[in-house]
Design an enzyme around this catalytic site. Structure first.
Site, PDB file in Angstrom:
ATOM      1  N   MET A   1     -11.503  -5.414   5.283  1.00 34.14           N
ATOM      2  CA  MET A   1     -10.816  -4.977   6.217  1.00 34.14           C
ATOM      3  C   MET A   1     -10.359  -5.255   7.258  1.00 34.14           C
ATOM      4  O   MET A   1     -11.319  -5.566   8.254  1.00 34.14           O
ATOM      5  CB  MET A   1     -11.509  -3.440   6.406  1.00 34.14           C
ATOM      6  CG  MET A   1     -11.616  -2.412   5.163  1.00 34.14           C
ATOM      7  SD  MET A   1      -9.952  -2.258   4.154  1.00 34.14           S
ATOM      8  CE  MET A   1      -9.032  -1.530   5.626  1.00 34.14           C
TER       9      MET A   1
ATOM     10  N   MET B   1      -9.047   8.207  -0.537  1.00 31.93           N
ATOM     11  CA  MET B   1      -9.876   8.801   0.694  1.00 31.93           C
ATOM     12  C   MET B   1     -10.324   9.952   0.309  1.00 31.93           C
ATOM     13  O   MET B   1      -9.575  10.897   0.288  1.00 31.93           O
ATOM     14  CB  MET B   1      -8.862   8.634   1.777  1.00 31.93           C
ATOM     15  CG  MET B   1      -8.491   7.340   2.188  1.00 31.93           C
ATOM     16  SD  MET B   1      -7.227   7.367   3.594  1.00 31.93           S
ATOM     17  CE  MET B   1      -6.698   5.653   3.716  1.00 31.93           C
TER      18      MET B   1
ATOM     19  N   SER C   1       0.829  -1.272  -0.006  1.00 29.31           N
ATOM     20  CA  SER C   1       0.180   0.003   0.075  1.00 29.31           C
ATOM     21  C   SER C   1       0.940   1.247   0.248  1.00 29.31           C
ATOM     22  O   SER C   1       1.628   1.355   0.792  1.00 29.31           O
ATOM     23  CB  SER C   1      -0.960   0.020   1.245  1.00 29.31           C
ATOM     24  OG  SER C   1      -1.317   1.268   1.301  1.00 29.31           O
TER      25      SER C   1
ATOM     26  N   ASP D   1      -6.612  -6.185   4.153  1.00 34.28           N
ATOM     27  CA  ASP D   1      -5.876  -5.105   4.353  1.00 34.28           C
ATOM     28  C   ASP D   1      -6.135  -4.429   5.503  1.00 34.28           C
ATOM     29  O   ASP D   1      -7.033  -4.224   6.122  1.00 34.28           O
ATOM     30  CB  ASP D   1      -6.573  -4.171   3.211  1.00 34.28           C
ATOM     31  CG  ASP D   1      -6.066  -2.680   2.989  1.00 34.28           C
ATOM     32  OD1 ASP D   1      -4.934  -2.583   3.598  1.00 34.28           O
ATOM     33  OD2 ASP D   1      -6.800  -2.060   2.189  1.00 34.28           O
TER      34      ASP D   1
ATOM     35  N   ASP E   1      -4.616   3.564  -1.973  1.00 35.32           N
ATOM     36  CA  ASP E   1      -5.756   3.905  -1.163  1.00 35.32           C
ATOM     37  C   ASP E   1      -6.078   5.360  -1.272  1.00 35.32           C
ATOM     38  O   ASP E   1      -5.497   6.523  -1.071  1.00 35.32           O
ATOM     39  CB  ASP E   1      -5.228   4.123   0.273  1.00 35.32           C
ATOM     40  CG  ASP E   1      -5.052   2.399   0.658  1.00 35.32           C
ATOM     41  OD1 ASP E   1      -5.879   1.627   0.498  1.00 35.32           O
ATOM     42  OD2 ASP E   1      -3.885   2.099   0.883  1.00 35.32           O
TER      43      ASP E   1
ATOM     44  N   MET F   1     -12.027   4.461  -0.693  1.00 31.19           N
ATOM     45  CA  MET F   1     -12.674   4.955   0.427  1.00 31.19           C
ATOM     46  C   MET F   1     -13.306   6.152   0.427  1.00 31.19           C
ATOM     47  O   MET F   1     -13.077   6.912   1.071  1.00 31.19           O
ATOM     48  CB  MET F   1     -11.535   4.765   1.700  1.00 31.19           C
ATOM     49  CG  MET F   1     -11.256   3.305   2.138  1.00 31.19           C
ATOM     50  SD  MET F   1      -9.811   3.269   2.944  1.00 31.19           S
ATOM     51  CE  MET F   1      -8.536   3.201   1.279  1.00 31.19           C
TER      52      MET F   1
ATOM     53  N   HIS G   1      -7.986   1.042  -4.325  1.00 33.70           N
ATOM     54  CA  HIS G   1      -8.926   0.768  -3.185  1.00 33.70           C
ATOM     55  C   HIS G   1      -9.717   2.116  -2.874  1.00 33.70           C
ATOM     56  O   HIS G   1      -9.192   3.087  -2.117  1.00 33.70           O
ATOM     57  CB  HIS G   1      -8.108   0.292  -1.724  1.00 33.70           C
ATOM     58  CG  HIS G   1      -9.208   0.132  -0.616  1.00 33.70           C
ATOM     59  ND1 HIS G   1      -8.609  -0.039   0.639  1.00 33.70           N
ATOM     60  CD2 HIS G   1     -10.469   0.147  -0.279  1.00 33.70           C
ATOM     61  CE1 HIS G   1      -9.413  -0.147   1.499  1.00 33.70           C
ATOM     62  NE2 HIS G   1     -10.655  -0.050   1.124  1.00 33.70           N
TER      63      HIS G   1
ATOM     64  N   HIS H   1      -1.020  -1.284  -4.526  1.00 33.35           N
ATOM     65  CA  HIS H   1      -2.380  -0.964  -3.685  1.00 33.35           C
ATOM     66  C   HIS H   1      -2.402   0.621  -3.565  1.00 33.35           C
ATOM     67  O   HIS H   1      -1.565   1.104  -2.830  1.00 33.35           O
ATOM     68  CB  HIS H   1      -2.411  -1.854  -2.522  1.00 33.35           C
ATOM     69  CG  HIS H   1      -3.741  -1.558  -1.705  1.00 33.35           C
ATOM     70  ND1 HIS H   1      -4.908  -2.479  -2.096  1.00 33.35           N
ATOM     71  CD2 HIS H   1      -4.159  -0.798  -0.796  1.00 33.35           C
ATOM     72  CE1 HIS H   1      -6.009  -2.252  -1.090  1.00 33.35           C
ATOM     73  NE2 HIS H   1      -5.399  -1.072  -0.258  1.00 33.35           N
TER      74      HIS H   1
HETATM   75  C1  DX5 Z   1      -6.166   1.627   5.179  1.00 33.35           C
HETATM   76  C2  DX5 Z   1      -5.721   1.234   3.960  1.00 33.35           C
HETATM   77  C3  DX5 Z   1      -4.595   0.354   4.049  1.00 33.35           C
HETATM   78  C4  DX5 Z   1      -3.430   0.805   4.634  1.00 33.35           C
HETATM   79  C5  DX5 Z   1      -2.547  -0.343   5.242  1.00 33.35           C
HETATM   80  O1  DX5 Z   1      -7.219   2.302   5.375  1.00 33.35           O
HETATM   81  O2  DX5 Z   1      -6.735   0.918   3.050  1.00 33.35           O
HETATM   82  O3  DX5 Z   1      -4.284   0.031   2.665  1.00 33.35           O
HETATM   83  O4  DX5 Z   1      -2.555   1.493   3.906  1.00 33.35           O
HETATM   84  O5  DX5 Z   1      -1.632   0.146   6.096  1.00 33.35           O
HETATM   85  P1  DX5 Z   1      -0.937  -1.017   7.200  1.00 33.35           P
HETATM   86  O6  DX5 Z   1      -0.323  -2.152   6.195  1.00 33.35           O
HETATM   87  O7  DX5 Z   1       0.299  -0.020   7.644  1.00 33.35           O
HETATM   88  O8  DX5 Z   1      -1.972  -1.324   8.033  1.00 33.35           O
HETATM   89 ZN    ZN Z   2      -6.190  -0.213   1.043  1.00 29.74          ZN
END
Ligand code: DX5
Ligand code: ZN
Length: 219
Positions: A137, A37, A8, A175, A35, A68, A66, A33
């Protein structure tokens, strides 16, 4: 299929992304990956289309994006144009989930649904046949570096059972809080893709950490 690793980029060095992209290219990682947000669905804002497009330019591996964000159906084409290969939307963020999944596929991407830690697996029973992947998650989404929630093991077993009963090939991704100390148990429980952010990018030797997460013998 042997399991895949998707580092990620939330924990990457955004002042020197090219460096981290090249590192992932030459590592044993399988996907990038990313993320995304929106500050509404989760209490954090990350990055958007320009950053994804730049990563796409240098990456030699598929982009696993991903989302969010609330109402992701508003931006499906834009994520494809930015370079997403796999697009994950949250069950909790979609009113017309079936339509959104079709839209992702119509735009030529693999489609996945993510479940928050509190969302039960049985809600997937009428949509799972349409999915390429389920993302469980294992932390509350929004931030990297959080503690793994142990109930995720039960959820992996439940989703695995659902997939087997329906004779599907849906992949299972986990994840949040994934690291070398829980990777093997996750794989043994049925996970196909491990996402790891801080465990990779905050380690002394990210290439070696990816190698170990992949279950390969130490260098
Ligand atoms: C959290 C994200 C993850 C995050 C994981 O909201 O979806 O992808 O970056 O980070 P670690 O591996 O540090 O928990
Ligand atoms: Zn993620």
């Amino acid at each position: 299929m042997s399991h895949l690793i998707a580092p990620s980029f939330l924990s990457a060095d955004f002042a020197n992304l090219e460096n981290d992209i090249k590192m992932i290219n030459k590592s044993n990682a399988d996907w990038f990956h990313l993320d995304i947000m929106d500050g509404m669905f989760v209490p954090n804002i990350s990055f958007g289309f320009p950053v994804i497009s730049h990563i796409k330019k240098y990456s030699e591996k598929p982009l696993d994006v991903h989302l969010m964000i609330y109402k992701p159906e508003r931006y499906i084409k834009e994520f494809r144009n930015a370079g997403a290969d796999i697009l994950t939307v949250h069950y909790e963020a979609c009113t017309h989930l079936h339509g959104t999944i079709q839209l992702i596929k119509d735009n030529g991407m693999k489609a996945a649904v993510a479940l928050n830690p509190h969302t039960p697996i049985n809600l997937l029973s009428d949509i799972i046949a349409d999915l390429d992947m389920v993302l469980l998650m294992s932390v509350n989404p929004g931030f990297g570096g959080q503690k793994f929630i142990n109930n995720t093991y039960n959820k992996i077993a439940q989703v695995k059972k659902l997939i087997t009963e329906k004779q599907l090939n849906t992949l299972i991704q986990v994840d949040g809080g994934v690291a070398i100390n829980n990777a093997k148990q996750l794989i043994d429980t049925g996970v196909d893709i491990l996402v790891a952010g801080s465990a990779v990018f905050n380690s002394q030797n990210p290439i070696e950490t990816i190698h170990l997460l992949k279950g390969l013998r130490p260098f």
